[in-house]
Design a protein around this motif. Structure first.
Motif, short mmCIF file in Angstrom:
data_model
loop_
_atom_site.label_atom_id
_atom_site.label_comp_id
_atom_site.label_asym_id
_atom_site.label_seq_id
_atom_site.Cartn_x
_atom_site.Cartn_y
_atom_site.Cartn_z
N ALA A 197 -53.36 75.82 46.83
CA ALA A 197 -52.39 76.80 47.31
C ALA A 197 -52.88 78.23 47.08
O ALA A 197 -52.73 79.10 47.94
CB ALA A 197 -51.03 76.57 46.63
N ARG A 198 -53.48 78.47 45.92
CA ARG A 198 -54.02 79.80 45.63
C ARG A 198 -55.15 80.15 46.60
O ARG A 198 -55.27 81.29 47.04
CB ARG A 198 -54.50 79.88 44.19
CG ARG A 198 -53.37 79.98 43.21
CD ARG A 198 -53.86 80.13 41.79
NE ARG A 198 -52.74 80.37 40.89
CZ ARG A 198 -52.72 80.07 39.62
NH1 ARG A 198 -53.79 79.50 39.06
NH2 ARG A 198 -51.66 80.31 38.89
N GLU A 199 -55.98 79.16 46.90
CA GLU A 199 -57.08 79.38 47.84
C GLU A 199 -56.54 79.73 49.22
O GLU A 199 -57.01 80.66 49.87
CB GLU A 199 -57.96 78.13 47.91
CG GLU A 199 -59.19 78.29 48.77
CD GLU A 199 -60.05 77.04 48.78
OE1 GLU A 199 -60.60 76.75 49.86
OE2 GLU A 199 -60.17 76.39 47.74
N LYS A 200 -55.53 78.99 49.67
CA LYS A 200 -54.91 79.27 50.97
C LYS A 200 -54.26 80.64 50.98
O LYS A 200 -54.34 81.38 51.97
CB LYS A 200 -53.87 78.20 51.32
CG LYS A 200 -54.46 76.90 51.76
CD LYS A 200 -55.10 77.06 53.11
CE LYS A 200 -55.65 75.73 53.60
NZ LYS A 200 -56.42 75.87 54.82
N ALA A 201 -53.61 80.99 49.88
CA ALA A 201 -52.96 82.30 49.79
C ALA A 201 -53.99 83.42 49.92
O ALA A 201 -53.76 84.42 50.61
CB ALA A 201 -52.18 82.43 48.48
N ALA A 202 -55.13 83.24 49.29
CA ALA A 202 -56.19 84.25 49.38
C ALA A 202 -56.71 84.35 50.82
O ALA A 202 -56.97 85.45 51.33
CB ALA A 202 -57.33 83.89 48.44
N GLU A 203 -56.84 83.22 51.49
CA GLU A 203 -57.28 83.23 52.88
C GLU A 203 -56.27 83.96 53.77
O GLU A 203 -56.65 84.75 54.63
CB GLU A 203 -57.46 81.79 53.39
CG GLU A 203 -58.65 81.07 52.78
CD GLU A 203 -58.71 79.60 53.16
OE1 GLU A 203 -57.93 79.15 54.05
OE2 GLU A 203 -59.53 78.88 52.57
N TRP A 204 -54.99 83.69 53.54
CA TRP A 204 -53.96 84.35 54.34
C TRP A 204 -53.90 85.85 54.07
O TRP A 204 -53.69 86.66 54.98
CB TRP A 204 -52.59 83.70 54.11
CG TRP A 204 -52.41 82.46 54.93
CD1 TRP A 204 -52.45 81.18 54.51
CD2 TRP A 204 -52.20 82.40 56.34
NE1 TRP A 204 -52.28 80.31 55.56
CE2 TRP A 204 -52.11 81.04 56.71
CE3 TRP A 204 -52.07 83.35 57.34
CZ2 TRP A 204 -51.91 80.62 58.02
CZ3 TRP A 204 -51.87 82.93 58.66
CH2 TRP A 204 -51.79 81.59 58.98
N GLN A 205 -54.09 86.24 52.81
CA GLN A 205 -54.10 87.67 52.49
C GLN A 205 -55.26 88.37 53.19
O GLN A 205 -55.11 89.48 53.70
CB GLN A 205 -54.19 87.88 50.97
CG GLN A 205 -52.89 87.59 50.24
CD GLN A 205 -51.78 88.54 50.68
OE1 GLN A 205 -52.00 89.71 50.96
NE2 GLN A 205 -50.57 88.01 50.77
N ALA A 206 -56.42 87.72 53.23
CA ALA A 206 -57.56 88.29 53.94
C ALA A 206 -57.25 88.42 55.42
O ALA A 206 -57.60 89.42 56.07
CB ALA A 206 -58.81 87.43 53.71
N ARG A 207 -56.58 87.42 55.98
CA ARG A 207 -56.20 87.45 57.39
C ARG A 207 -55.22 88.59 57.66
O ARG A 207 -55.32 89.29 58.66
CB ARG A 207 -55.59 86.10 57.79
CG ARG A 207 -55.11 86.03 59.19
CD ARG A 207 -56.26 85.87 60.17
NE ARG A 207 -55.72 85.66 61.51
CZ ARG A 207 -56.19 86.25 62.58
NH1 ARG A 207 -57.25 87.02 62.50
NH2 ARG A 207 -55.65 86.03 63.74
N VAL A 208 -54.26 88.77 56.76
CA VAL A 208 -53.29 89.85 56.91
C VAL A 208 -54.01 91.21 56.91
O VAL A 208 -53.74 92.06 57.77
CB VAL A 208 -52.22 89.80 55.79
CG1 VAL A 208 -51.43 91.09 55.71
CG2 VAL A 208 -51.30 88.61 56.00
#
Length: 82
Positions: free
Chosen positions: A13-24
């Motif tokens: 979940a933390r890894e996905k959150a980091a990916e989404w933050q980069a996308r944002v």
């Protein structure tokens, strides 16, 4: 064990959150670039000297409310004007 599975899920979940933050951040950057491009196109389309344009912008900044009928937004402008 259940705790090991939960820790694994948390790491994912933390890894996905980091990916989404980069996308944002990337999307925000793209939006800013497009807004700046639109502004430049409008400014370059104005038939005025840099001094006249600066005076116009200063006048707009100094006004609390623009005179009726003179306020224009990108949404109100024809594509040819932008």
């Amino acid at each position: 064990m259940k705790i090991d599975r939960l820790k694994t899920d948390l790491a994912k979940a933390r890894e996905k959150a980091a990916e989404w933050q980069a996308r944002v951040r990337d999307l925000e950057k793209q939006i800013t670039e497009q807004e700046n491009l639109e502004i430049l196109q409008v400014v370059r389309g104005v038939a005025a000297s840099p001094e006249e344009l600066r005076g116009l912008l200063d006048m707009i900044r100094g006004a609390k409310m623009p005179p009726a009928g003179t306020a224009r937004t990108f949404e109100n402008m024809d594509k040819e004007e932008i």
